[in-house]
Design a protein around this motif. Structure first.
Motif, PDB file in Angstrom:
ATOM      1  N   GLN A   5      66.838 -51.321   0.929  1.00 48.87           N
ATOM      2  CA  GLN A   5      66.409 -50.496  -0.195  1.00 48.87           C
ATOM      3  C   GLN A   5      64.904 -50.616  -0.418  1.00 48.87           C
ATOM      4  OE1 GLN A   5      69.197 -52.270  -2.973  1.00 48.87           O
ATOM      5  NE2 GLN A   5      70.090 -50.269  -3.375  1.00 48.87           N
ATOM      6  N   GLU A   6      64.374 -51.857  -0.338  1.00 43.87           N
ATOM      7  CA  GLU A   6      62.954 -52.080  -0.556  1.00 43.87           C
ATOM      8  C   GLU A   6      62.132 -51.337   0.479  1.00 43.87           C
ATOM      9  OE1 GLU A   6      59.571 -53.285  -2.312  1.00 43.87           O
ATOM     10  OE2 GLU A   6      61.563 -53.785  -3.067  1.00 43.87           O
ATOM     11  N   LYS A 173      65.748 -47.634  -6.216  1.00 42.83           N
ATOM     12  CA  LYS A 173      66.100 -46.276  -5.783  1.00 42.83           C
ATOM     13  C   LYS A 173      66.828 -45.529  -6.904  1.00 42.83           C
ATOM     14  CE  LYS A 173      67.417 -42.805  -2.948  1.00 42.83           C
ATOM     15  NZ  LYS A 173      68.501 -42.159  -3.724  1.00 42.83           N
ATOM     16  N   GLN A 174      67.801 -46.190  -7.511  1.00 39.23           N
ATOM     17  CA  GLN A 174      68.539 -45.553  -8.606  1.00 39.23           C
ATOM     18  C   GLN A 174      67.614 -45.265  -9.787  1.00 39.23           C
ATOM     19  OE1 GLN A 174      71.259 -47.750 -11.255  1.00 39.23           O
ATOM     20  NE2 GLN A 174      72.859 -46.336 -10.558  1.00 39.23           N
ATOM     21  N   PHE A 175      66.691 -46.167 -10.064  1.00 39.32           N
ATOM     22  CA  PHE A 175      65.745 -45.957 -11.146  1.00 39.32           C
ATOM     23  C   PHE A 175      64.934 -44.682 -10.916  1.00 39.32           C
ATOM     24  CE2 PHE A 175      61.191 -47.053 -12.279  1.00 39.32           C
ATOM     25  CZ  PHE A 175      61.270 -46.579 -13.572  1.00 39.32           C
ATOM     26  N   ILE A 176      64.427 -44.496  -9.709  1.00 39.46           N
ATOM     27  CA  ILE A 176      63.663 -43.278  -9.411  1.00 39.46           C
ATOM     28  C   ILE A 176      64.580 -42.060  -9.452  1.00 39.46           C
ATOM     29  CG2 ILE A 176      62.246 -42.104  -7.695  1.00 39.46           C
ATOM     30  CD1 ILE A 176      61.213 -44.841  -6.811  1.00 39.46           C
ATOM     31  N   ASP A 177      65.806 -42.209  -8.966  1.00 37.37           N
ATOM     32  CA  ASP A 177      66.777 -41.115  -9.075  1.00 37.37           C
ATOM     33  C   ASP A 177      66.955 -40.673 -10.531  1.00 37.37           C
ATOM     34  OD1 ASP A 177      67.336 -40.899  -6.371  1.00 37.37           O
ATOM     35  OD2 ASP A 177      69.138 -42.140  -6.450  1.00 37.37           O
ATOM     36  N   MET A 178      67.004 -41.641 -11.442  1.00 31.74           N
ATOM     37  CA  MET A 178      67.218 -41.316 -12.849  1.00 31.74           C
ATOM     38  C   MET A 178      65.984 -40.652 -13.455  1.00 31.74           C
ATOM     39  SD  MET A 178      69.456 -44.666 -13.920  1.00 31.74           S
ATOM     40  CE  MET A 178      70.100 -44.069 -15.475  1.00 31.74           C
ATOM     41  N   LEU A 179      64.787 -41.094 -13.049  1.00 31.23           N
ATOM     42  CA  LEU A 179      63.571 -40.382 -13.433  1.00 31.23           C
ATOM     43  C   LEU A 179      63.657 -38.915 -13.021  1.00 31.23           C
ATOM     44  CD1 LEU A 179      60.562 -42.646 -12.310  1.00 31.23           C
ATOM     45  CD2 LEU A 179      61.199 -42.102 -14.645  1.00 31.23           C
ATOM     46  N   LEU A 211      59.850 -35.938  -3.784  1.00 28.72           N
ATOM     47  CA  LEU A 211      60.878 -36.968  -3.945  1.00 28.72           C
ATOM     48  C   LEU A 211      62.271 -36.408  -3.675  1.00 28.72           C
ATOM     49  CD1 LEU A 211      59.522 -38.848  -7.089  1.00 28.72           C
ATOM     50  CD2 LEU A 211      59.717 -39.775  -4.777  1.00 28.72           C
ATOM     51  N   ARG A 212      62.517 -35.186  -4.096  1.00 32.56           N
ATOM     52  CA  ARG A 212      63.823 -34.582  -3.796  1.00 32.56           C
ATOM     53  C   ARG A 212      64.016 -34.460  -2.286  1.00 32.56           C
ATOM     54  NH1 ARG A 212      65.992 -29.292  -6.827  1.00 32.56           N
ATOM     55  NH2 ARG A 212      63.986 -28.427  -6.177  1.00 32.56           N
ATOM     56  N   ALA A 213      62.969 -34.060  -1.579  1.00 34.31           N
ATOM     57  CA  ALA A 213      63.064 -33.932  -0.123  1.00 34.31           C
ATOM     58  C   ALA A 213      63.293 -35.277   0.545  1.00 34.31           C
ATOM     59  CB  ALA A 213      61.796 -33.282   0.426  1.00 34.31           C
ATOM     60  N   ARG A 214      62.866 -36.354  -0.117  1.00 40.94           N
ATOM     61  CA  ARG A 214      63.045 -37.708   0.418  1.00 40.94           C
ATOM     62  C   ARG A 214      64.385 -38.311   0.029  1.00 40.94           C
ATOM     63  NH1 ARG A 214      61.962 -41.308   3.001  1.00 40.94           N
ATOM     64  NH2 ARG A 214      60.715 -42.819   1.852  1.00 40.94           N
ATOM     65  N   GLY A 215      65.227 -37.554  -0.661  1.00 39.46           N
ATOM     66  CA  GLY A 215      66.578 -38.025  -0.941  1.00 39.46           C
ATOM     67  C   GLY A 215      66.785 -38.668  -2.292  1.00 39.46           C
TER      68      GLY A 215
END
Length: 223
Positions: A5-6, A173-179, A211-215
């Protein structure tokens, strides 16, 4: 966080996430308000910030609002509002200063149901302090302006920078997903009548698309 993840999160990803994080901050000047609404989430820091602001004299009464959700059911099994209330009581907020709204399952309900609770309690509200996670400020503001146009919202959160706040999450990763999820809702919900329209600067929209393109898409709206 695992090594995988890192390694998967690049400096460029974090830079784009910071751009979105900064946009979510409303930059309101803190001042006393008629009442406060503490919006339920997975962040118990919202309740801690609420206690600090109560002791600073920023409001006479607060509504803790929120049921459980997919993100919070393990951390707050009895409901976000109930756990927030208990934490605030442990920090010295008196029970008579707390109102409870335990049914809301989205931001619109947080605002709408809390408004009903305050009205039923006979509390006249001209200004409301919206206390939320840092990256929820703009969505909370836009929702309140749409659903409660006669009241002036003032947004505030725990005063943490992006890097500090990211460390409070086990999964970056989840934190950025939530942003990203909040960012999409800021852009899309006005079309559905859930929130007021807000200008999104090009640099913010571009960061979102990269960021969306990066998953980073697990908290985005269903297609």
């Amino acid at each position: 966080m695992t090594d995988r993840q890192e390694n998967a999160i690049s400096d460029a990803d974090r830079a784009d996430a910071r751009t979105i994080w900064d946009f979510h901050q409303m930059g309101h000047e803190l001042r006393p308000c008629s009442a406060a609404i503490a919006l339920g989430s997975l962040d118990l820091g919202v309740a801690g910030t609420t206690a600090d602001l109560y002791h600073a004299g920023m409001f006479p009464v607060v509504v803790f609002t929120g049921d459980t959700s997919a993100a919070t059911k393990e951390r707050f099994p009895r409901g976000e509002a109930i756990h927030y209330r208990e934490h605030a009581l442990s920090l010295g907020v008196p029970d008579e200063a707390i109102l409870l709204e335990p049914k809301a399952s989205n931001t619109g309900q947080n605002i709408g149901f809390s408004r009903e609770v305050l009205e039923n309690a006979g509390i006249a509200v001209t200004t409301v302090l919206l206390i939320s996670m840092p990256y929820m400020q703009r969505r909370a503001y836009a929702t309140c302006r749409q659903l409660w146009p006669g009241v002036e919202p003032v947004c505030v959160s725990q005063p943490l920078a992006f890097d500090e706040y990211a460390k409070t999450h086990d999964d970056e990763k989840q934190f950025i997903d939530m942003l990203m999820g909040d960012m999409e809702r800021v852009m899309e919900y006005p079309k559905r009548g859930f929130a007021i329209e807000q200008h999104v600067p090009e640099r913010v929209g571009d960061a979102f698309e990269r960021l969306r393109a990066r998953g980073y898409d697990s908290w985005l709206l269903p297609a």
